[in-house]
Write a protein that holds these residues in place. Sequence first.
Motif, PDB file in Angstrom:
ATOM      1  N   GLU A 102       0.844  -1.208   0.000  1.00 26.94           N
ATOM      2  CA  GLU A 102       0.000   0.000   0.000  1.00 26.94           C
ATOM      3  C   GLU A 102       0.878   1.257   0.000  1.00 26.94           C
ATOM      4  O   GLU A 102       0.598   2.230  -0.710  1.00 26.94           O
ATOM      5  CB  GLU A 102      -0.912   0.027   1.239  1.00 26.94           C
ATOM      6  N   ILE A 103       1.929   1.208   0.795  1.00 27.35           N
ATOM      7  CA  ILE A 103       2.814   2.383   0.871  1.00 27.35           C
ATOM      8  C   ILE A 103       3.509   2.589  -0.474  1.00 27.35           C
ATOM      9  O   ILE A 103       3.618   3.709  -0.979  1.00 27.35           O
ATOM     10  CB  ILE A 103       3.840   2.220   2.022  1.00 27.35           C
ATOM     11  N   GLU A 104       3.938   1.487  -1.079  1.00 30.35           N
ATOM     12  CA  GLU A 104       4.621   1.559  -2.370  1.00 30.35           C
ATOM     13  C   GLU A 104       3.713   2.162  -3.438  1.00 30.35           C
ATOM     14  O   GLU A 104       4.146   2.941  -4.282  1.00 30.35           O
ATOM     15  CB  GLU A 104       5.062   0.135  -2.779  1.00 30.35           C
ATOM     16  N   ASN A 105       2.407   1.801  -3.380  1.00 29.31           N
ATOM     17  CA  ASN A 105       1.486   2.233  -4.428  1.00 29.31           C
ATOM     18  C   ASN A 105       0.821   3.583  -4.152  1.00 29.31           C
ATOM     19  O   ASN A 105       0.088   4.094  -5.000  1.00 29.31           O
ATOM     20  CB  ASN A 105       0.386   1.181  -4.626  1.00 29.31           C
ATOM     21  N   MET A 106       1.063   4.107  -2.997  1.00 27.93           N
ATOM     22  CA  MET A 106       0.401   5.372  -2.674  1.00 27.93           C
ATOM     23  C   MET A 106       0.894   6.471  -3.625  1.00 27.93           C
ATOM     24  O   MET A 106       2.077   6.514  -3.965  1.00 27.93           O
ATOM     25  CB  MET A 106       0.709   5.762  -1.223  1.00 27.93           C
ATOM     26  N   ASP A 107       0.001   7.336  -4.011  1.00 30.14           N
ATOM     27  CA  ASP A 107       0.361   8.453  -4.878  1.00 30.14           C
ATOM     28  C   ASP A 107       1.557   9.209  -4.269  1.00 30.14           C
ATOM     29  O   ASP A 107       1.583   9.501  -3.073  1.00 30.14           O
ATOM     30  CB  ASP A 107      -0.863   9.373  -4.979  1.00 30.14           C
ATOM     31  N   ASP A 108       2.527   9.490  -5.118  1.00 28.19           N
ATOM     32  CA  ASP A 108       3.773  10.120  -4.683  1.00 28.19           C
ATOM     33  C   ASP A 108       3.566  11.378  -3.842  1.00 28.19           C
ATOM     34  O   ASP A 108       4.090  11.512  -2.753  1.00 28.19           O
ATOM     35  CB  ASP A 108       4.570  10.539  -5.921  1.00 28.19           C
ATOM     36  N   GLU A 109       2.798  12.277  -4.420  1.00 31.81           N
ATOM     37  CA  GLU A 109       2.628  13.575  -3.770  1.00 31.81           C
ATOM     38  C   GLU A 109       1.919  13.411  -2.417  1.00 31.81           C
ATOM     39  O   GLU A 109       2.321  13.996  -1.418  1.00 31.81           O
ATOM     40  CB  GLU A 109       1.819  14.491  -4.700  1.00 31.81           C
ATOM     41  N   LEU A 110       0.871  12.578  -2.439  1.00 34.27           N
ATOM     42  CA  LEU A 110       0.124  12.363  -1.196  1.00 34.27           C
ATOM     43  C   LEU A 110       1.026  11.736  -0.145  1.00 34.27           C
ATOM     44  O   LEU A 110       1.063  12.168   1.006  1.00 34.27           O
ATOM     45  CB  LEU A 110      -1.083  11.445  -1.456  1.00 34.27           C
ATOM     46  N   TYR A 111       1.787  10.737  -0.566  1.00 36.68           N
ATOM     47  CA  TYR A 111       2.669  10.060   0.391  1.00 36.68           C
ATOM     48  C   TYR A 111       3.639  11.050   1.036  1.00 36.68           C
ATOM     49  O   TYR A 111       3.811  11.089   2.251  1.00 36.68           O
ATOM     50  CB  TYR A 111       3.469   8.928  -0.282  1.00 36.68           C
ATOM     51  N   ARG A 112       4.266  11.850   0.199  1.00 34.84           N
ATOM     52  CA  ARG A 112       5.287  12.756   0.714  1.00 34.84           C
ATOM     53  C   ARG A 112       4.690  13.790   1.651  1.00 34.84           C
ATOM     54  O   ARG A 112       5.295  14.183   2.640  1.00 34.84           O
ATOM     55  CB  ARG A 112       6.022  13.415  -0.445  1.00 34.84           C
ATOM     56  N   ARG A 113       3.463  14.205   1.335  1.00 34.72           N
ATOM     57  CA  ARG A 113       2.834  15.198   2.200  1.00 34.72           C
ATOM     58  C   ARG A 113       2.480  14.616   3.562  1.00 34.72           C
ATOM     59  O   ARG A 113       2.623  15.275   4.588  1.00 34.72           O
ATOM     60  CB  ARG A 113       1.558  15.747   1.556  1.00 34.72           C
ATOM     61  N   ILE A 114       1.992  13.394   3.554  1.00 35.80           N
ATOM     62  CA  ILE A 114       1.597  12.794   4.827  1.00 35.80           C
ATOM     63  C   ILE A 114       2.835  12.448   5.657  1.00 35.80           C
ATOM     64  O   ILE A 114       2.879  12.681   6.848  1.00 35.80           O
ATOM     65  CB  ILE A 114       0.727  11.547   4.587  1.00 35.80           C
ATOM     66  N   HIS A 115       3.836  11.966   4.980  1.00 37.40           N
ATOM     67  CA  HIS A 115       5.042  11.548   5.676  1.00 37.40           C
ATOM     68  C   HIS A 115       5.817  12.766   6.200  1.00 37.40           C
ATOM     69  O   HIS A 115       5.989  12.964   7.392  1.00 37.40           O
ATOM     70  CB  HIS A 115       5.906  10.713   4.721  1.00 37.40           C
ATOM     71  N   MET A 116       6.242  13.556   5.313  1.00 34.94           N
ATOM     72  CA  MET A 116       6.911  14.856   5.468  1.00 34.94           C
ATOM     73  C   MET A 116       7.775  15.020   6.709  1.00 34.94           C
ATOM     74  O   MET A 116       7.999  16.126   7.198  1.00 34.94           O
ATOM     75  CB  MET A 116       5.910  16.006   5.347  1.00 34.94           C
ATOM     76  N   GLU A 117       8.267  13.926   7.243  1.00 32.54           N
ATOM     77  CA  GLU A 117       9.252  14.033   8.326  1.00 32.54           C
ATOM     78  C   GLU A 117       8.777  14.918   9.473  1.00 32.54           C
ATOM     79  O   GLU A 117       9.580  15.468  10.210  1.00 32.54           O
ATOM     80  CB  GLU A 117      10.579  14.578   7.782  1.00 32.54           C
ATOM     81  N   GLU A 118       7.454  15.072   9.598  1.00 38.23           N
ATOM     82  CA  GLU A 118       7.012  16.035  10.587  1.00 38.23           C
ATOM     83  C   GLU A 118       7.304  15.569  12.008  1.00 38.23           C
ATOM     84  O   GLU A 118       7.440  16.365  12.924  1.00 38.23           O
ATOM     85  CB  GLU A 118       5.534  16.367  10.423  1.00 38.23           C
ATOM     86  N   HIS A 119       7.421  14.261  12.180  1.00 38.00           N
ATOM     87  CA  HIS A 119       7.715  13.787  13.537  1.00 38.00           C
ATOM     88  C   HIS A 119       9.051  14.329  14.027  1.00 38.00           C
ATOM     89  O   HIS A 119       9.294  14.435  15.205  1.00 38.00           O
ATOM     90  CB  HIS A 119       7.687  12.253  13.600  1.00 38.00           C
ATOM     91  N   GLN A 120       9.916  14.658  13.092  1.00 37.42           N
ATOM     92  CA  GLN A 120      11.230  15.171  13.491  1.00 37.42           C
ATOM     93  C   GLN A 120      11.094  16.524  14.196  1.00 37.42           C
ATOM     94  O   GLN A 120      11.758  16.786  15.194  1.00 37.42           O
ATOM     95  CB  GLN A 120      12.106  15.367  12.252  1.00 37.42           C
TER      96      GLN A 120
END
Length: 193
Positions: A102-120
Amino acid sequence: MILDLLKKRKSVRNFAEKDVPDEVINYILEAGRLSPSGGNGQPWKFGVITDKELILKTAQIAYNQKWIEKASFLIVLCTKNFDKERGGRYIQKSRFPNYVEEIENMDDELYRRIHMEEHQTKIAGTHMMMAALEHGVGSTWISLFKVDELSELLNLKKPLIASEVIAFGYPAYDEEVTPKKSLDEIVFYNKFE
Ligand SMILES: Cc1cc2nc3c(=O)[nH]c(=O)nc-3n(C[C@H](O)[C@H](O)[C@H](O)COP(=O)(O)O)c2cc1C
């Protein structure tokens, strides 16, 4: 002692009309600078917003949270929105091995926005809040805002985005701290029962 300080901390949304000196702002920034980060990547920039107009606009972008308007200054914790070549997906696939496909197939832009290293940036922000409190400066964390709008307002260039905002200022008056659950309610040892 750190616990004495933590026991005094509460989110402050009623700010006095009193400027926070530059030395104190620098002390707060220094606390953020010393924060840990994954691989010591320090994937952040700290935007200090003192301009009244920008503070007002940020309040609007934060879904009209009016209390933000009275902040003495804001710190916008900006982070890099990693691209997939830099291993962003690798991190989340390692954390959620049952969702690799699922992570591999997630839309690139959406994935990056959700992930976005915000936990850092959350750790750096927490350092800052505690450093501020040492100097009697109150703060409140703000996650509820339109990321793209704020990034544009501050002229951030990709892959940098506004990840979190913290509003700072001297408290207008003393307030009771916010009640917290007891250790009995939140701690478990070894396996959860
Ligand atoms: C990740 C995060 C996001 C938050 N976002 C907002 C926000 O957008 N607006 C707001 O008024 N408070 C926000 N808060 C503050 C919480 O409401 C507050 O921490 C919580 O009610 C507990 O109160 P305390 O900070 O006084 O202990 C946020 C807190 C955290 C940790």
